[in-house]
Design a protein around this motif. Structure first.
Motif, mmCIF file in Angstrom:
data_model
loop_
_atom_site.group_PDB
_atom_site.id
_atom_site.type_symbol
_atom_site.label_atom_id
_atom_site.label_comp_id
_atom_site.label_asym_id
_atom_site.label_seq_id
_atom_site.Cartn_x
_atom_site.Cartn_y
_atom_site.Cartn_z
ATOM 1 N N ASP A 55 -0.837 -6.946 2.938
ATOM 2 C CA ASP A 55 0.782 -6.458 3.656
ATOM 3 C C ASP A 55 0.002 -5.824 5.146
ATOM 4 O O ASP A 55 0.883 -5.352 5.847
ATOM 5 C CB ASP A 55 1.401 -5.242 2.228
ATOM 6 C CG ASP A 55 1.103 -6.233 1.372
ATOM 7 O OD1 ASP A 55 1.608 -6.969 1.440
ATOM 8 O OD2 ASP A 55 1.550 -5.945 0.510
ATOM 9 N N SER A 56 -0.457 -5.286 5.462
ATOM 10 C CA SER A 56 -0.718 -4.495 6.522
ATOM 11 C C SER A 56 -1.262 -5.371 7.609
ATOM 12 O O SER A 56 -0.791 -4.855 9.020
ATOM 13 C CB SER A 56 -1.493 -3.187 6.599
ATOM 14 O OG SER A 56 -2.731 -4.092 6.539
ATOM 15 N N LEU A 60 5.285 -4.169 9.449
ATOM 16 C CA LEU A 60 6.108 -3.278 8.497
ATOM 17 C C LEU A 60 7.085 -4.031 8.674
ATOM 18 O O LEU A 60 8.188 -3.812 7.652
ATOM 19 C CB LEU A 60 6.026 -2.093 9.443
ATOM 20 C CG LEU A 60 7.220 -1.379 8.846
ATOM 21 C CD1 LEU A 60 6.619 -0.252 7.499
ATOM 22 C CD2 LEU A 60 7.095 -0.267 10.334
ATOM 23 N N GLU A 61 7.677 -4.425 9.071
ATOM 24 C CA GLU A 61 8.585 -6.188 9.241
ATOM 25 C C GLU A 61 8.586 -7.360 7.992
ATOM 26 O O GLU A 61 9.493 -7.089 7.753
ATOM 27 C CB GLU A 61 9.331 -6.227 10.377
ATOM 28 C CG GLU A 61 9.269 -5.155 11.679
ATOM 29 C CD GLU A 61 8.302 -4.784 12.007
ATOM 30 O OE1 GLU A 61 6.942 -4.988 12.709
ATOM 31 O OE2 GLU A 61 8.523 -3.670 13.182
ATOM 32 N N SER A 63 7.372 -6.823 5.636
ATOM 33 C CA SER A 63 6.750 -6.369 4.521
ATOM 34 C C SER A 63 8.273 -6.146 3.773
ATOM 35 O O SER A 63 8.241 -5.841 2.597
ATOM 36 C CB SER A 63 5.735 -5.352 4.776
ATOM 37 O OG SER A 63 4.355 -5.429 4.539
ATOM 38 N N PHE A 64 8.652 -5.412 4.874
ATOM 39 C CA PHE A 64 10.090 -4.319 5.013
ATOM 40 C C PHE A 64 11.020 -5.823 4.075
ATOM 41 O O PHE A 64 12.140 -5.658 3.316
ATOM 42 C CB PHE A 64 10.582 -3.869 5.783
ATOM 43 C CG PHE A 64 12.087 -2.973 5.765
ATOM 44 C CD1 PHE A 64 12.568 -2.478 4.948
ATOM 45 C CD2 PHE A 64 13.052 -3.960 6.135
ATOM 46 C CE1 PHE A 64 13.387 -0.987 4.736
ATOM 47 C CE2 PHE A 64 14.430 -3.414 5.608
ATOM 48 C CZ PHE A 64 14.382 -2.445 5.017
ATOM 49 N N TRP A 98 7.152 -1.894 -3.400
ATOM 50 C CA TRP A 98 6.652 -2.515 -2.099
ATOM 51 C C TRP A 98 7.877 -1.485 -1.723
ATOM 52 O O TRP A 98 7.408 -1.189 -0.334
ATOM 53 C CB TRP A 98 8.582 -3.551 -1.804
ATOM 54 C CG TRP A 98 7.944 -4.884 -2.146
ATOM 55 C CD1 TRP A 98 7.790 -6.377 -3.170
ATOM 56 C CD2 TRP A 98 6.595 -6.051 -0.890
ATOM 57 N NE1 TRP A 98 7.391 -7.561 -2.742
ATOM 58 C CE2 TRP A 98 6.538 -7.189 -1.697
ATOM 59 C CE3 TRP A 98 6.241 -5.745 0.354
ATOM 60 C CZ2 TRP A 98 5.803 -7.947 -0.856
ATOM 61 C CZ3 TRP A 98 5.407 -6.504 0.614
ATOM 62 C CH2 TRP A 98 5.495 -7.751 -0.164
ATOM 63 N N SER A 101 3.899 0.137 -0.743
ATOM 64 C CA SER A 101 3.065 -0.618 -0.316
ATOM 65 C C SER A 101 3.687 -0.066 1.031
ATOM 66 O O SER A 101 2.775 0.125 2.285
ATOM 67 C CB SER A 101 2.976 -1.815 -0.146
ATOM 68 O OG SER A 101 2.126 -2.576 0.651
ATOM 69 N N ILE A 102 5.297 -0.329 2.223
ATOM 70 C CA ILE A 102 5.792 0.046 2.479
ATOM 71 C C ILE A 102 4.923 2.110 3.403
ATOM 72 O O ILE A 102 5.065 1.816 3.890
ATOM 73 C CB ILE A 102 7.036 -0.042 3.078
ATOM 74 C CG1 ILE A 102 7.038 -1.668 3.015
ATOM 75 C CG2 ILE A 102 7.814 0.346 4.003
ATOM 76 C CD1 ILE A 102 8.378 -2.239 2.751
ATOM 77 N N ARG A 106 2.697 2.991 6.983
ATOM 78 C CA ARG A 106 3.783 4.233 7.488
ATOM 79 C C ARG A 106 2.371 5.060 7.327
ATOM 80 O O ARG A 106 3.029 5.794 7.575
ATOM 81 C CB ARG A 106 4.412 4.480 6.954
ATOM 82 C CG ARG A 106 5.559 2.920 7.261
ATOM 83 C CD ARG A 106 5.370 3.341 8.735
ATOM 84 N NE ARG A 106 6.702 4.108 9.927
ATOM 85 C CZ ARG A 106 6.459 3.847 11.183
ATOM 86 N NH1 ARG A 106 5.948 3.083 11.880
ATOM 87 N NH2 ARG A 106 7.246 4.660 11.477
#
Ligand SMILES: [Zn+2]
Length: 140
Positions: A55-56, A60-61, A63-64, A98, A101-102, A106
């Motif tokens: 996920d990293s 971010l975008e 995964s979002f 999710w 994970s997000i 962050r």
């Protein structure tokens, strides 16, 4: 045992797992009658150990966008006349995974931020149950 891999170069912010070994064992429960509840922190640790690397790397975008997709799937499940179906339960789990994970991407500890904001009840009126009118369908 779950372990977290330490990236070789410029690791993104991570709140669990860097340089430590994570286990699937929960911390001692404060509840005198233990349940099988993971707890938010342990859940985030599991999701981080399982998906943080991928996920990293996605970012971010990206995964979002997956979170938004899962929210849509939850909406479809909630439209079912039957509640608590396997599908609906899985969609709740997916959305929460999710979110976790997000938050990890962050560098946010979900358990900390939830406690900071909601441990005293409603953050606006400080009551539980809330006595604000904004959750009664009125404007924010
Ligand atoms: Zn309130």
């Amino acid at each position: 045992m779950l372990t977290a891999k330490i990236p070789d170069d410029d690791p993104p912010v991570c709140i669990f797992g860097y340089g430590i070994v994570m286990t699937t064992e929960a911390e001692p429960l404060k509840n005198p009658e233990p349940t099988d509840d993971l707890g938010l922190r342990e859940f985030q640790q599991i999701i981080e150990a399982t998906y943080f690397e991928k996920d990293s790397a996605r970012g971010l975008e990206g995964s979002f966008m997956w979170l938004v997709e899962e929210v849509g799937e939850l909406a479809r499940a909630l439209n079912s006349p039957t509640s608590n179906t396997t599908e609906e339960r899985q969609e709740f789990a997916d959305v929460l995974a999710w979110i976790a994970s997000i938050a990890s991407i962050r560098g946010i500890d979900l358990a900390d931020c939830v406690r900071e904001k909601y441990s005293k009840g409603c953050p606006r009126c400080q009551k539980s149950p809330c006595i604000c009118t904004h959750r009664s369908g009125e404007e924010l």
